[in-house]
Design a protein around this motif. Structure first.
Motif, PDB file in Angstrom:
ATOM      1  N   SER A 186       1.203  51.204  41.294  1.00 46.61           N
ATOM      2  CA  SER A 186       0.858  49.929  40.665  1.00 46.61           C
ATOM      3  C   SER A 186      -0.086  50.186  39.500  1.00 46.61           C
ATOM      4  O   SER A 186      -0.695  51.255  39.399  1.00 46.61           O
ATOM      5  CB  SER A 186       0.215  48.962  41.670  1.00 46.61           C
ATOM      6  OG  SER A 186      -1.014  49.473  42.133  1.00 46.61           O
ATOM      7  N   ILE A 187      -0.168  49.213  38.632  1.00 44.25           N
ATOM      8  CA  ILE A 187      -1.016  49.304  37.447  1.00 44.25           C
ATOM      9  C   ILE A 187      -1.875  48.051  37.390  1.00 44.25           C
ATOM     10  O   ILE A 187      -1.365  46.944  37.586  1.00 44.25           O
ATOM     11  CB  ILE A 187      -0.161  49.413  36.167  1.00 44.25           C
ATOM     12  CG1 ILE A 187       0.662  50.695  36.182  1.00 44.25           C
ATOM     13  CG2 ILE A 187      -1.044  49.353  34.920  1.00 44.25           C
ATOM     14  CD1 ILE A 187       1.681  50.776  35.072  1.00 44.25           C
ATOM     15  N   GLU A 188      -3.155  48.253  37.121  1.00 45.26           N
ATOM     16  CA  GLU A 188      -4.079  47.140  36.880  1.00 45.26           C
ATOM     17  C   GLU A 188      -4.649  47.343  35.481  1.00 45.26           C
ATOM     18  O   GLU A 188      -4.940  48.474  35.094  1.00 45.26           O
ATOM     19  CB  GLU A 188      -5.232  47.151  37.873  1.00 45.26           C
ATOM     20  CG  GLU A 188      -4.810  47.026  39.315  1.00 45.26           C
ATOM     21  CD  GLU A 188      -5.949  47.370  40.261  1.00 45.26           C
ATOM     22  OE1 GLU A 188      -7.060  47.724  39.807  1.00 45.26           O
ATOM     23  OE2 GLU A 188      -5.713  47.308  41.479  1.00 45.26           O
ATOM     24  N   ILE A 189      -4.826  46.263  34.754  1.00 46.53           N
ATOM     25  CA  ILE A 189      -5.384  46.379  33.411  1.00 46.53           C
ATOM     26  C   ILE A 189      -6.567  45.436  33.272  1.00 46.53           C
ATOM     27  O   ILE A 189      -6.482  44.264  33.627  1.00 46.53           O
ATOM     28  CB  ILE A 189      -4.320  46.063  32.333  1.00 46.53           C
ATOM     29  CG1 ILE A 189      -3.186  47.087  32.426  1.00 46.53           C
ATOM     30  CG2 ILE A 189      -4.950  46.059  30.933  1.00 46.53           C
ATOM     31  CD1 ILE A 189      -2.083  46.896  31.424  1.00 46.53           C
ATOM     32  N   GLU A 190      -7.672  45.990  32.765  1.00 45.62           N
ATOM     33  CA  GLU A 190      -8.850  45.200  32.432  1.00 45.62           C
ATOM     34  C   GLU A 190      -9.029  45.292  30.928  1.00 45.62           C
ATOM     35  O   GLU A 190      -8.733  46.334  30.326  1.00 45.62           O
ATOM     36  CB  GLU A 190     -10.088  45.762  33.125  1.00 45.62           C
ATOM     37  CG  GLU A 190     -10.027  45.696  34.634  1.00 45.62           C
ATOM     38  CD  GLU A 190     -11.226  46.343  35.301  1.00 45.62           C
ATOM     39  OE1 GLU A 190     -12.212  46.671  34.601  1.00 45.62           O
ATOM     40  OE2 GLU A 190     -11.172  46.530  36.520  1.00 45.62           O
ATOM     41  N   ALA A 191      -9.506  44.212  30.317  1.00 44.38           N
ATOM     42  CA  ALA A 191      -9.670  44.235  28.863  1.00 44.38           C
ATOM     43  C   ALA A 191     -10.853  43.388  28.434  1.00 44.38           C
ATOM     44  O   ALA A 191     -11.188  42.395  29.071  1.00 44.38           O
ATOM     45  CB  ALA A 191      -8.399  43.724  28.192  1.00 44.38           C
ATOM     46  N   LYS A 192     -11.477  43.815  27.337  1.00 43.80           N
ATOM     47  CA  LYS A 192     -12.515  43.034  26.665  1.00 43.80           C
ATOM     48  C   LYS A 192     -11.957  42.622  25.322  1.00 43.80           C
ATOM     49  O   LYS A 192     -11.167  43.341  24.717  1.00 43.80           O
ATOM     50  CB  LYS A 192     -13.774  43.876  26.451  1.00 43.80           C
ATOM     51  CG  LYS A 192     -14.513  44.221  27.706  1.00 43.80           C
ATOM     52  CD  LYS A 192     -15.757  45.021  27.387  1.00 43.80           C
ATOM     53  CE  LYS A 192     -16.432  45.495  28.666  1.00 43.80           C
ATOM     54  NZ  LYS A 192     -17.574  46.371  28.375  1.00 43.80           N
ATOM     55  N   LEU A 218       2.093  45.944  28.106  1.00 38.05           N
ATOM     56  CA  LEU A 218       1.543  47.291  28.218  1.00 38.05           C
ATOM     57  C   LEU A 218       1.801  47.852  29.610  1.00 38.05           C
ATOM     58  O   LEU A 218       2.238  48.999  29.760  1.00 38.05           O
ATOM     59  CB  LEU A 218       0.036  47.278  27.908  1.00 38.05           C
ATOM     60  CG  LEU A 218      -0.708  48.588  28.121  1.00 38.05           C
ATOM     61  CD1 LEU A 218      -0.139  49.698  27.241  1.00 38.05           C
ATOM     62  CD2 LEU A 218      -2.202  48.390  27.852  1.00 38.05           C
ATOM     63  N   ALA A 219       1.549  47.060  30.642  1.00 38.03           N
ATOM     64  CA  ALA A 219       1.773  47.528  32.019  1.00 38.03           C
ATOM     65  C   ALA A 219       3.233  47.896  32.241  1.00 38.03           C
ATOM     66  O   ALA A 219       3.538  48.949  32.813  1.00 38.03           O
ATOM     67  CB  ALA A 219       1.329  46.463  33.021  1.00 38.03           C
ATOM     68  N   GLY A 220       4.134  47.056  31.786  1.00 41.39           N
ATOM     69  CA  GLY A 220       5.554  47.341  31.953  1.00 41.39           C
ATOM     70  C   GLY A 220       5.997  48.564  31.175  1.00 41.39           C
ATOM     71  O   GLY A 220       6.729  49.418  31.684  1.00 41.39           O
ATOM     72  N   CYS A 221       5.541  48.680  29.944  1.00 37.62           N
ATOM     73  CA  CYS A 221       5.927  49.793  29.073  1.00 37.62           C
ATOM     74  C   CYS A 221       5.451  51.123  29.631  1.00 37.62           C
ATOM     75  O   CYS A 221       6.237  52.060  29.816  1.00 37.62           O
ATOM     76  CB  CYS A 221       5.354  49.542  27.676  1.00 37.62           C
ATOM     77  SG  CYS A 221       5.727  50.787  26.443  1.00 37.62           S
ATOM     78  N   THR A 222       4.172  51.231  29.918  1.00 41.86           N
ATOM     79  CA  THR A 222       3.647  52.496  30.408  1.00 41.86           C
ATOM     80  C   THR A 222       4.144  52.781  31.825  1.00 41.86           C
ATOM     81  O   THR A 222       4.420  53.930  32.182  1.00 41.86           O
ATOM     82  CB  THR A 222       2.100  52.561  30.326  1.00 41.86           C
ATOM     83  OG1 THR A 222       1.682  53.884  30.643  1.00 41.86           O
ATOM     84  CG2 THR A 222       1.406  51.564  31.222  1.00 41.86           C
ATOM     85  N   GLY A 223       4.309  51.736  32.624  1.00 42.19           N
ATOM     86  CA  GLY A 223       4.824  51.933  33.979  1.00 42.19           C
ATOM     87  C   GLY A 223       6.215  52.534  33.980  1.00 42.19           C
ATOM     88  O   GLY A 223       6.510  53.478  34.717  1.00 42.19           O
ATOM     89  N   MET A 224       7.095  52.004  33.129  1.00 42.35           N
ATOM     90  CA  MET A 224       8.454  52.536  33.052  1.00 42.35           C
ATOM     91  C   MET A 224       8.458  53.967  32.540  1.00 42.35           C
ATOM     92  O   MET A 224       9.217  54.810  33.025  1.00 42.35           O
ATOM     93  CB  MET A 224       9.307  51.646  32.157  1.00 42.35           C
ATOM     94  CG  MET A 224       9.636  50.323  32.774  1.00 42.35           C
ATOM     95  SD  MET A 224      10.592  49.334  31.614  1.00 42.35           S
ATOM     96  CE  MET A 224      10.359  47.714  32.312  1.00 42.35           C
ATOM     97  N   ASP A 225       7.601  54.248  31.546  1.00 38.39           N
ATOM     98  CA  ASP A 225       7.491  55.624  31.041  1.00 38.39           C
ATOM     99  C   ASP A 225       7.102  56.582  32.160  1.00 38.39           C
ATOM    100  O   ASP A 225       7.717  57.638  32.348  1.00 38.39           O
ATOM    101  CB  ASP A 225       6.400  55.728  29.962  1.00 38.39           C
ATOM    102  CG  ASP A 225       6.779  55.172  28.617  1.00 38.39           C
ATOM    103  OD1 ASP A 225       7.977  54.922  28.372  1.00 38.39           O
ATOM    104  OD2 ASP A 225       5.854  54.994  27.792  1.00 38.39           O
ATOM    105  N   VAL A 226       6.053  56.226  32.886  1.00 36.90           N
ATOM    106  CA  VAL A 226       5.518  57.110  33.923  1.00 36.90           C
ATOM    107  C   VAL A 226       6.546  57.323  35.034  1.00 36.90           C
ATOM    108  O   VAL A 226       6.773  58.459  35.469  1.00 36.90           O
ATOM    109  CB  VAL A 226       4.170  56.572  34.462  1.00 36.90           C
ATOM    110  CG1 VAL A 226       3.723  57.331  35.710  1.00 36.90           C
ATOM    111  CG2 VAL A 226       3.100  56.659  33.368  1.00 36.90           C
ATOM    112  N   VAL A 227       7.198  56.270  35.479  1.00 29.07           N
ATOM    113  CA  VAL A 227       8.220  56.403  36.523  1.00 29.07           C
ATOM    114  C   VAL A 227       9.350  57.317  36.042  1.00 29.07           C
ATOM    115  O   VAL A 227       9.811  58.198  36.777  1.00 29.07           O
ATOM    116  CB  VAL A 227       8.766  55.019  36.942  1.00 29.07           C
ATOM    117  CG1 VAL A 227      10.051  55.148  37.743  1.00 29.07           C
ATOM    118  CG2 VAL A 227       7.720  54.262  37.740  1.00 29.07           C
TER     119      VAL A 227
END
Length: 138
Positions: free
Chosen positions: A72-78, A49-58
């Motif tokens: 940078s991207i940080e992801i938190e999850a439950k 998810l971080a890689g996918c959305t990061g590449m989209d945004v860039v």
């Protein structure tokens, strides 16, 4: 169908996953027989998810000519308490630094990524509530 991944068992619960020309070791949690050989497979969904959305945004910010110094991207999850313990809530935190940041355009890029372009986000939204947070020059 196209082959994307091969998994080669190493020992105990450890595998080497080969994706194109890259190899990623994975292992189970110690309580399930893992020995710290690599990350747990489910966590790799969040890295995807971080890689996918990061590449989209860039990509989108480049097309919009929005400069930034760092990103940078940080992801938190439950996750659910019951098996299969899917992710139920995911927070994607985007951090940008720079002198010429445009909050509205960055938000647009993020929303387009998470809402339209990122296939990983679309997949995870089937079980999880996906939210985001934008931090600029924190």
């Amino acid at each position: 169908m196209q082959k994307f991944v091969t998994a080669q068992w190493k020992k105990a619960m450890a595998f080497d996953l080969t994706i194109e020309d890259a190899t990623i070791p994975v292992d189970a949690d110690e309580q399930f027989g893992g020995a710290g050989y690599g990350p747990k497979p489910k966590a790799l969904m969040l890295t995807a998810l971080a890689g996918c959305t990061g590449m989209d945004v860039v990509s989108m910010l480049g097309k919009m000519r929005i400069p930034f110094d760092s990103f940078s991207i940080e992801i938190e999850a439950k996750q659910a308490d019951e098996h299969p313990k899917v992710y139920t809530d995911i927070l994607v935190r985007y951090r940008f630094t720079g002198d010429q940041l445009n909050e509205d355009k960055i938000e647009t890029a993020i929303e387009l990524s998470l809402g339209k372009y990122c296939a990983v986000a679309a997949t995870l939204k089937k079980t999880a509530t996906l939210k985001h947070e934008l931090l600029m020059n924190p």
